[in-house]
Design an enzyme around this catalytic site. Structure first.
Site, PDB file in Angstrom:
ATOM      1  N   LYS A  31       0.748  -1.086   0.200  1.00 41.33           N
ATOM      2  CA  LYS A  31       0.036  -0.038  -0.127  1.00 41.33           C
ATOM      3  C   LYS A  31       0.918   1.093  -0.007  1.00 41.33           C
ATOM      4  O   LYS A  31       2.152   1.280   0.563  1.00 41.33           O
ATOM      5  CB  LYS A  31      -0.780   0.036   1.243  1.00 41.33           C
TER       6      LYS A  31
HETATM    7  P1  NAD Z   1     -13.026   8.458  -2.684  1.00 43.22           P
HETATM    8  O1  NAD Z   1     -11.794   9.403  -2.517  1.00 43.22           O
HETATM    9  O2  NAD Z   1     -13.244   8.021  -4.066  1.00 43.22           O
HETATM   10  O3  NAD Z   1     -14.134   8.711  -2.006  1.00 43.22           O
HETATM   11  C1  NAD Z   1     -14.141   8.679  -0.524  1.00 43.22           C
HETATM   12  C2  NAD Z   1     -15.558   9.376  -0.015  1.00 43.22           C
HETATM   13  O4  NAD Z   1     -15.557   9.424   1.317  1.00 43.22           O
HETATM   14  C3  NAD Z   1     -15.556  10.908  -0.709  1.00 43.22           C
HETATM   15  O5  NAD Z   1     -16.873  11.144  -1.301  1.00 43.22           O
HETATM   16  C4  NAD Z   1     -15.137  11.848   0.407  1.00 43.22           C
HETATM   17  O6  NAD Z   1     -15.821  13.005   0.432  1.00 43.22           O
HETATM   18  C5  NAD Z   1     -16.071  10.873   1.675  1.00 43.22           C
HETATM   19  N1  NAD Z   1     -15.580  11.126   3.210  1.00 43.22           N
HETATM   20  C6  NAD Z   1     -14.275  11.502   3.285  1.00 43.22           C
HETATM   21  N2  NAD Z   1     -14.114  11.655   4.618  1.00 43.22           N
HETATM   22  C7  NAD Z   1     -15.405  11.416   5.006  1.00 43.22           C
HETATM   23  C8  NAD Z   1     -15.981  11.738   6.532  1.00 43.22           C
HETATM   24  N3  NAD Z   1     -15.350  12.040   7.383  1.00 43.22           N
HETATM   25  N4  NAD Z   1     -17.409  11.321   6.742  1.00 43.22           N
HETATM   26  C9  NAD Z   1     -18.036  10.932   5.585  1.00 43.22           C
HETATM   27  N5  NAD Z   1     -17.645  10.990   4.288  1.00 43.22           N
HETATM   28  C10 NAD Z   1     -16.281  11.272   4.127  1.00 43.22           C
HETATM   29  O7  NAD Z   1     -12.311   6.979  -2.386  1.00 43.22           O
HETATM   30  P2  NAD Z   1     -12.588   5.566  -2.476  1.00 43.22           P
HETATM   31  O8  NAD Z   1     -11.536   5.128  -3.493  1.00 43.22           O
HETATM   32  O9  NAD Z   1     -14.138   5.361  -2.783  1.00 43.22           O
HETATM   33  O10 NAD Z   1     -12.333   4.793  -1.244  1.00 43.22           O
HETATM   34  C11 NAD Z   1     -13.224   4.675  -0.287  1.00 43.22           C
HETATM   35  C12 NAD Z   1     -12.758   3.819   0.898  1.00 43.22           C
HETATM   36  O11 NAD Z   1     -12.921   2.440  -0.115  1.00 43.22           O
HETATM   37  C13 NAD Z   1     -11.365   3.583   1.201  1.00 43.22           C
HETATM   38  O12 NAD Z   1     -11.311   3.114   2.687  1.00 43.22           O
HETATM   39  C14 NAD Z   1     -10.695   2.878   0.515  1.00 43.22           C
HETATM   40  O13 NAD Z   1      -9.343   2.173   1.207  1.00 43.22           O
HETATM   41  C15 NAD Z   1     -11.615   1.796  -0.089  1.00 43.22           C
HETATM   42  N6  NAD Z   1     -11.385   0.891  -1.287  1.00 43.22           N
HETATM   43  C16 NAD Z   1     -11.124   1.620  -2.390  1.00 43.22           C
HETATM   44  C17 NAD Z   1     -10.973   0.695  -3.460  1.00 43.22           C
HETATM   45  C18 NAD Z   1     -10.844   1.468  -4.923  1.00 43.22           C
HETATM   46  O14 NAD Z   1     -10.979   0.634  -5.878  1.00 43.22           O
HETATM   47  N7  NAD Z   1     -11.076   2.938  -5.113  1.00 43.22           N
HETATM   48  C19 NAD Z   1     -10.736  -0.318  -3.331  1.00 43.22           C
HETATM   49  C20 NAD Z   1     -10.669  -0.973  -2.196  1.00 43.22           C
HETATM   50  C21 NAD Z   1     -10.778  -0.372  -1.260  1.00 43.22           C
END
Ligand code: NAD
Length: 483
Positions: A114
């Site tokens: 990561k």
């Molecule tokens: P992203 O940046 O696209 O979205 C995150 C969202 O959460 C945003 O809309 C943001 O405004 C919101 N957010 C941030 N802080 C917040 C808070 N305190 N309260 C409420 N909402 C809040 O990120 P993502 O890629 O969707 O990732 C989200 C989660 O999924 C993370 O934990 C990431 O590790 C996990 N994840 C993502 C992927 C991927 O393919 N993108 C894969 C596996 C896991």
């Protein structure tokens, strides 16, 4: 470098890294691993910290980034690249460990890694962000911490296909003769070596995970529900990449009702169900949910996590359900779309309350699964389906012709359904193949957890089952190497 811990005081929650270890320990206490092998699997192999300067707005700004490699039992190692102010060594190491177990659970042939950059991307314009990303990538590429054979990043919080395209381009500039250069990172745009269906993959995986959960009435009953996904009431935290796609697909294709969305600046609520694409447009234009005219707004967003619902989807960040609010959570089923949203203390409370948790290492594995397909596509230098599609159509044509002959022969007694021919004749394109591979992966992985859960009396939850399956596979890999 010392790793910060939060569990020195008994009242404090463990750090994210400690949380992953606690869940690991719970599983290995039920397994028969030698202590040496157990320790080898648990520890994080290496974390590289880099501080680099970029001249922006007339002065030099120093940024701090990390790339952590948890386990190299298989290479390359794989894991997302996070851009957020909260990024620190502890978080990156926890996420790298989760990647090891996640890859093993869904059988993608990678070790766990990561990376992260301590930055709020909203503070910088596109051109500045490109300079920063390229510089960070340069630091990692020259140490083989981005490399198609050794370490392959992907998008995570705060990054998307644009950043992945910059990283891939940077790698190619520095390795002009590497014919497999495009495979150095996944989650790229289609026109830069990406694969159809990668952007939606993690959210799509959450949908497939829920579909598989609801296929077995025993599982549904465990969460004190009945029936399928239709009309199930859902609350989502974080309408980013993962949360948006999961919510959209569950509403449009499975009949779920998303009653609340919790974002950084508050939450919006509508008992009759929110229009997810409209809300997403609003967030993209206005930077938050506040002011959205078609739903009630609550400034205390996190309080909505405690509202009554069937399914709660935390899809933002870690530790949002802790010992402080776990007791007030009224969801029947929590699916951890984010990594680490439930702390171990909260996990204990929720399990005692009978709340079912579909764990992160399974729930959000759709991203790494489709990343695997993209990496294979890049290495094979050919789009999935390109060789078979027309041949498949030609074979189907033979059957359709025979059916047409039968149709004529039987007259009014039988006829082909009107759209059968066009549907059956069409060979699968890349998107269909990707979705099929993802669906199969999510079903198979769930069944492996289910087998452990239903066959062992000492395993009572899906998280422990998932860790047991994953650790057993990692252990097998180390044993095969003679360790
Ligand atoms: P992203 O940046 O696209 O979205 C995150 C969202 O959460 C945003 O809309 C943001 O405004 C919101 N957010 C941030 N802080 C917040 C808070 N305190 N309260 C409420 N909402 C809040 O990120 P993502 O890629 O969707 O990732 C989200 C989660 O999924 C993370 O934990 C990431 O590790 C996990 N994840 C993502 C992927 C991927 O393919 N993108 C894969 C596996 C896991």
């Amino acid at each position: 470098m010392s790793v910060s811990t939060r569990s020195d005081s008994p009242d404090m929650e463990p750090s994210f890294r400690e949380s992953v270890d606690l869940m690991f320990n719970r599983a290995v206490s039920l397994m028969n691993l030698s202590p040496g092998l157990e320790e080898k699997i648990r520890v994080c192999n290496a974390t590289y910290t880099v501080r680099f300067g970029v001249r922006l707005r007339g002065q030099i700004h120093t940024f701090t980034g990390y790339r952590s490699v948890h386990s190299e039992h298989m290479e390359p190692v794989k894991g997302g690249m996070r851009f957020a102010l909260s990024v620190n060594q502890n978080e990156v190491e926890a996420l790298a460990a989760l990647m090891t177990y996640k890859c093993a659970l869904v059988e993608t042939p990678f070790g766990g890694s990561k990376g992260g950059l301590c930055i709020d991307p909203r503070d910088w314009d596109d051109h500045e962000l490109e300079q920063i990303t390229r510089r960070f990538a340069y630091e990692l590429i020259k140490r083989d911490l981005i490399n198609p054979a050794q370490n392959v990043p992907a998008p995570d919080m705060g990054t998307g296909e644009r950043e992945m395209a910059w990283i891939a381009d940077q790698y190619k500039r520095m390795n002009t003769t590497d014919i497999n250069g495009q495979a150095c990172v996944t989650g790229k745009p289609i026109n830069a070596g990406g694969i159809a269906g990668r952007t939606e993959a993690t959210g799509r995986g959450v949908q497939y995970a829920l579909r598989e959960y609801f296929r077995d009435p025993r599982d549904v009953a465990r969460a004190k529900m009945e029936g399928g996904l239709d009309r199930k009431r859902v609350i989502v935290q974080g309408l980013g990449n993962v949360g948006y796609h999961a919510a959209k697909f569950l509403v449009e294709e499975d009949g779920c009702i998303v009653t609340a969305v919790v974002e950084r600046d508050g939450a919006v609520f509508d008992n009759d169900g929110l229009d997810i694409p409209r809300l997403k447009d609003w967030i993209d234009t206005h930077g938050g949910v506040s002011g959205y005219p078609e739903a009630r707004f609550h400034e205390e967003g996190a309080a909505l996590l405690e509202e009554e619902c069937d399914i709660l989807i935390p899809a933002a960040l870690e530790a949002v359900i802790d010992r402080g609010n776990a007791d007030r959570i009224r969801a029947k089923l929590i699916i951890e779309a984010a990594n680490g949203p439930v702390t171990p203390g909260a996990d204990d409370i929720l399990r005692k309350k009978g709340v079912v948790i579909i764990p992160d290492l399974y729930a959000n594995a759709g991203g790494v699964t489709v990343s695997y397909f993209e990496w294979v596509k890049n290495l094979s230098h050919i789009r999935f389906g390109r060789m078979q599609r027309r041949q498949e159509e030609a074979r189907h044509e033979l059957i359709v012709k025979e059916l047409e002959r039968l149709d004529r022969y039987l007259g009014d007694a039988w006829s082909m359904s009107p759209d059968f021919k066009s549907k059956y004749l069409r060979g699968a394109d890349e998107l269909e193949l990707v979705r099929s591979g993802l669906d199969d992966t999510m079903r198979t992985a769930f069944q492996s957890m289910r087998d452990v859960l239903h066959s062992r009396e000492d395993v009572h939850d899906l998280r422990t089952a998932a860790y047991i399956v994953a650790i057993e596979r990692v252990a097998g890999s180390y044993r095969a190497k003679g360790l």
